[in-house]
Design a protein around this motif. Structure first.
Motif, PDB file in Angstrom:
ATOM      1  N   PRO A 115       0.826  -1.219   0.000  1.00 40.03           N
ATOM      2  CA  PRO A 115       0.000   0.000   0.000  1.00 40.03           C
ATOM      3  C   PRO A 115       0.855   1.262   0.000  1.00 40.03           C
ATOM      4  CG  PRO A 115      -0.879  -1.612   1.539  1.00 40.03           C
ATOM      5  CD  PRO A 115       0.441  -2.153   1.065  1.00 40.03           C
ATOM      6  N   PHE A 116       0.500   2.194  -0.879  1.00 38.83           N
ATOM      7  CA  PHE A 116       1.328   3.390  -1.118  1.00 38.83           C
ATOM      8  C   PHE A 116       0.381   4.571  -1.352  1.00 38.83           C
ATOM      9  CE2 PHE A 116       3.788   6.268  -3.797  1.00 38.83           C
ATOM     10  CZ  PHE A 116       5.042   6.257  -3.197  1.00 38.83           C
ATOM     11  N   GLU A 117       0.548   5.631  -0.568  1.00 40.00           N
ATOM     12  CA  GLU A 117      -0.285   6.819  -0.727  1.00 40.00           C
ATOM     13  C   GLU A 117       0.522   8.074  -0.415  1.00 40.00           C
ATOM     14  OE1 GLU A 117      -3.739   6.558   1.700  1.00 40.00           O
ATOM     15  OE2 GLU A 117      -4.888   5.363   0.267  1.00 40.00           O
ATOM     16  N   HIS A 118       0.230   9.123  -1.164  1.00 39.51           N
ATOM     17  CA  HIS A 118       0.836  10.439  -0.904  1.00 39.51           C
ATOM     18  C   HIS A 118       2.366  10.375  -0.816  1.00 39.51           C
ATOM     19  CE1 HIS A 118      -3.275  11.591  -0.217  1.00 39.51           C
ATOM     20  NE2 HIS A 118      -3.374  10.810   0.858  1.00 39.51           N
ATOM     21  N   GLY A 119       2.972   9.610  -1.734  1.00 38.89           N
ATOM     22  CA  GLY A 119       4.418   9.570  -1.828  1.00 38.89           C
ATOM     23  C   GLY A 119       5.115   8.726  -0.788  1.00 38.89           C
ATOM     24  N   ARG A 120       4.378   7.868  -0.082  1.00 43.01           N
ATOM     25  CA  ARG A 120       5.039   7.041   0.936  1.00 43.01           C
ATOM     26  C   ARG A 120       4.317   5.703   1.071  1.00 43.01           C
ATOM     27  NH1 ARG A 120       2.637   6.869   6.019  1.00 43.01           N
ATOM     28  NH2 ARG A 120       0.747   8.138   6.216  1.00 43.01           N
ATOM     29  N   PHE A 121       5.092   4.703   1.546  1.00 40.46           N
ATOM     30  CA  PHE A 121       4.511   3.405   1.847  1.00 40.46           C
ATOM     31  C   PHE A 121       3.773   3.492   3.179  1.00 40.46           C
ATOM     32  CE2 PHE A 121       8.028   2.151  -0.971  1.00 40.46           C
ATOM     33  CZ  PHE A 121       7.330   1.381  -1.884  1.00 40.46           C
ATOM     34  N   LEU A 122       2.638   2.816   3.274  1.00 42.84           N
ATOM     35  CA  LEU A 122       1.843   2.840   4.502  1.00 42.84           C
ATOM     36  C   LEU A 122       2.303   1.799   5.511  1.00 42.84           C
ATOM     37  CD1 LEU A 122      -1.760   3.344   3.062  1.00 42.84           C
ATOM     38  CD2 LEU A 122      -0.069   5.056   3.746  1.00 42.84           C
ATOM     39  N   THR A 123       3.218   0.942   5.115  1.00 40.01           N
ATOM     40  CA  THR A 123       3.693  -0.104   6.015  1.00 40.01           C
ATOM     41  C   THR A 123       5.072  -0.574   5.555  1.00 40.01           C
ATOM     42  OG1 THR A 123       3.143  -2.245   6.998  1.00 40.01           O
ATOM     43  CG2 THR A 123       2.594  -1.949   4.671  1.00 40.01           C
ATOM     44  N   GLY A 181      -8.494  -4.112  -1.272  1.00 42.06           N
ATOM     45  CA  GLY A 181      -8.591  -2.682  -0.991  1.00 42.06           C
ATOM     46  C   GLY A 181      -8.564  -2.332   0.489  1.00 42.06           C
ATOM     47  N   LEU A 182      -8.031  -1.137   0.780  1.00 37.25           N
ATOM     48  CA  LEU A 182      -7.968  -0.645   2.154  1.00 37.25           C
ATOM     49  C   LEU A 182      -9.324  -0.086   2.585  1.00 37.25           C
ATOM     50  CD1 LEU A 182      -4.554   1.261   2.086  1.00 37.25           C
ATOM     51  CD2 LEU A 182      -5.048  -0.833   3.350  1.00 37.25           C
ATOM     52  N   ARG A 183      -9.590  -0.211   3.875  1.00 34.02           N
ATOM     53  CA  ARG A 183     -10.797   0.401   4.434  1.00 34.02           C
ATOM     54  C   ARG A 183     -10.530   1.870   4.751  1.00 34.02           C
ATOM     55  NH1 ARG A 183     -13.147  -4.330   8.517  1.00 34.02           N
ATOM     56  NH2 ARG A 183     -13.414  -5.908   6.891  1.00 34.02           N
ATOM     57  N   ALA A 184     -11.554   2.545   5.240  1.00 35.95           N
ATOM     58  CA  ALA A 184     -11.467   3.994   5.457  1.00 35.95           C
ATOM     59  C   ALA A 184     -10.398   4.379   6.465  1.00 35.95           C
ATOM     60  CB  ALA A 184     -12.827   4.535   5.905  1.00 35.95           C
ATOM     61  N   ASP A 185     -10.088   3.491   7.429  1.00 33.75           N
ATOM     62  CA  ASP A 185      -9.067   3.837   8.431  1.00 33.75           C
ATOM     63  C   ASP A 185      -7.657   3.777   7.860  1.00 33.75           C
ATOM     64  OD1 ASP A 185      -8.569   1.139   8.165  1.00 33.75           O
ATOM     65  OD2 ASP A 185      -9.124   0.604  10.223  1.00 33.75           O
ATOM     66  N   ARG A 186      -7.493   3.322   6.613  1.00 36.93           N
ATOM     67  CA  ARG A 186      -6.202   3.195   5.928  1.00 36.93           C
ATOM     68  C   ARG A 186      -5.223   2.310   6.678  1.00 36.93           C
ATOM     69  NH1 ARG A 186      -8.549   3.766   2.024  1.00 36.93           N
ATOM     70  NH2 ARG A 186      -6.780   4.248   0.680  1.00 36.93           N
ATOM     71  N   ARG A 187      -5.716   1.498   7.597  1.00 39.29           N
ATOM     72  CA  ARG A 187      -4.879   0.565   8.354  1.00 39.29           C
ATOM     73  C   ARG A 187      -5.376  -0.870   8.227  1.00 39.29           C
ATOM     74  NH1 ARG A 187      -1.517   2.175  12.183  1.00 39.29           N
ATOM     75  NH2 ARG A 187      -1.995   0.327  13.456  1.00 39.29           N
TER      76      ARG A 187
END
Length: 217
Positions: free
Chosen positions: A101-109, A163-169
């Protein structure tokens, strides 16, 4: 890529290779070849290879085993018949690796993240038999014909990201259990010629192929 398979040779020979590297990866290869008779008309080749490696993604590891054998009969100086058999077995843990998962120029994990579980796997077992005849018609004309049969079974159990849920976690996942089986028969023949004109040599190929495939999914 043009991959050329080793063929039985009229001289005794062989090769042994082994390697070990990062990721607890190792591999080994062995082949031997040579004549079976004093007249060098019956030739053989035996080969084995195996490799195993830890992938940098979580739960991921690959293991391959490949065994093959070939026999050639030299009918004459211009004609050769070869029969080959190959067995391939792959055992891959968590092989269905999707993105991180990748958003806003960074990996989420962690970039080693996968949606797989340690129990996820993909296995493949395949057998191939091939018979081929090569014949030299003249200095500039050659002919070959091949029959090939193969059968493979691929089994997979893995978790597909949905897909990710709304909490993005939190990520939704779909468990998949798949059984793929393929059997194929192939017949092919080719006529090859070399024709020079002035300073240019032309290579001409006239051939045909027929195949029948049975797929179960």
């Amino acid at each position: 890529l043009n991959l050329v398979t080793r063929r039985p040779r009229a001289q005794h020979g062989g090769e042994l290779r082994a390697s070990y590297g990062t990721g607890d990866s190792w591999s080994g290869q062995l082949y031997v070849t040579g004549p079976l008779d004093a007249g060098h008309r019956h030739l053989y080749l035996l080969a084995a290879a195996s490799a195993e490696q830890d992938r940098y993604r979580f739960n991921a590891r690959t293991k391959d085993v490949n065994l093959s054998a070939a026999y050639s009969f030299i009918l004459s100086a211009s004609t050769r018949a070869t029969v080959e058999y190959e067995h391939l077995k792959q055992d891959n843990a968590a092989h269905r690796l999707r993105g991180v998962p990748f958003e806003h120029g960074r990996f989420l994990t962690d970039t080693r993240f996968t949606t797989t579980e340690a129990s996820d796997f993909q296995t493949l077992e395949s057998d191939v038999v091939q018979a081929r005849v090569d014949h030299v018609i003249g200095p500039a004309l050659r002919f070959n014909a091949t029959y090939r049969w193969f059968d493979n079974v691929a089994l997979q159990q893995y978790h597909e990201p949905r897909g990710l849920r709304a909490d993005r976690r939190t990520m939704n996942r779909e468990f998949r259990d798949q059984d793929r089986r393929t059997e194929q028969h192939v017949v092919a023949a080719n006529l090859l010629g070399d024709f020079p004109t002035a300073s240019v040599v032309h290579k001409v190929l006239l051939g045909g192929e027929h195949y029948a495939t049975s797929d179960d999914f």
